[in-house]
Design a protein around this motif. Sequence first.
Motif, PDB file in Angstrom:
ATOM      1  N   VAL A  77      -3.348  57.720  14.210  1.00 47.46           N
ATOM      2  CA  VAL A  77      -3.089  58.868  13.348  1.00 47.46           C
ATOM      3  C   VAL A  77      -2.683  58.293  11.999  1.00 47.46           C
ATOM      4  O   VAL A  77      -1.653  57.634  11.888  1.00 47.46           O
ATOM      5  N   LYS A 134      -4.789  62.229   8.928  1.00 45.44           N
ATOM      6  CA  LYS A 134      -3.741  63.185   8.546  1.00 45.44           C
ATOM      7  C   LYS A 134      -4.212  63.958   7.338  1.00 45.44           C
ATOM      8  O   LYS A 134      -4.937  63.411   6.528  1.00 45.44           O
ATOM      9  N   LEU A 171      -3.020  66.431  10.440  1.00 48.53           N
ATOM     10  CA  LEU A 171      -3.671  66.777  11.697  1.00 48.53           C
ATOM     11  C   LEU A 171      -4.143  68.219  11.690  1.00 48.53           C
ATOM     12  O   LEU A 171      -3.476  69.105  11.181  1.00 48.53           O
TER      13      LEU A 171
END
Length: 189
Positions: free
Chosen positions: A145, A168, A170
């Motif tokens: 992530v 990101k 998300l």
Amino acid sequence: DERGQPREELEVYAGVQRHGIQILRWNDALDRLEEAGRIETPANAHWIELCDRELQGGGTERILLVEDSPVNQRVTELMLDKLGYAVDAVTNGREALDAVTTGTQHYALILMDCQMPEMDGFEATRRIRAWEQASGRPPVPIVAVTADAFKEDEEHCLTAGMTAFLPKPLDMNRLRTVLAERLRNSGRT
């Protein structure tokens, strides 16, 4: 409005866009809407889907969230909770390595931020993979992530041993899809 979003939701969104209000305020607004019962009304059918864990594909799987930003950590925890997953959160790669290698908890999947203090996500992933191999354990899916969303960033994550990549900020639908794919492919669902 014509897209079916409640006026209050649009006003909060407009405030975020116009004034640069932190994402934490957005989630506070969502919490207030939920507490007021606005999310469960027929006019908010898209929220009903988010809250219905069976439709989301979540279950009893436990996910380790590795994220150093308190705001990003909280937002991701809320998203995972809405998807029906149990979550443990740590703030750096060293804590993630300890949770995986010395803890008693078995994780179905790890969401790993890449840039963190003390030990970054790349090093943590390499060490987790080495530990899994040395102990004869099957590899747990590790999903990167990161705010770095170029193709070479994704390749760097995969080279380090991560199994998937999420940029990101998300997105709930993308998160749901990647989690379902990774858990299904690992045989952990």
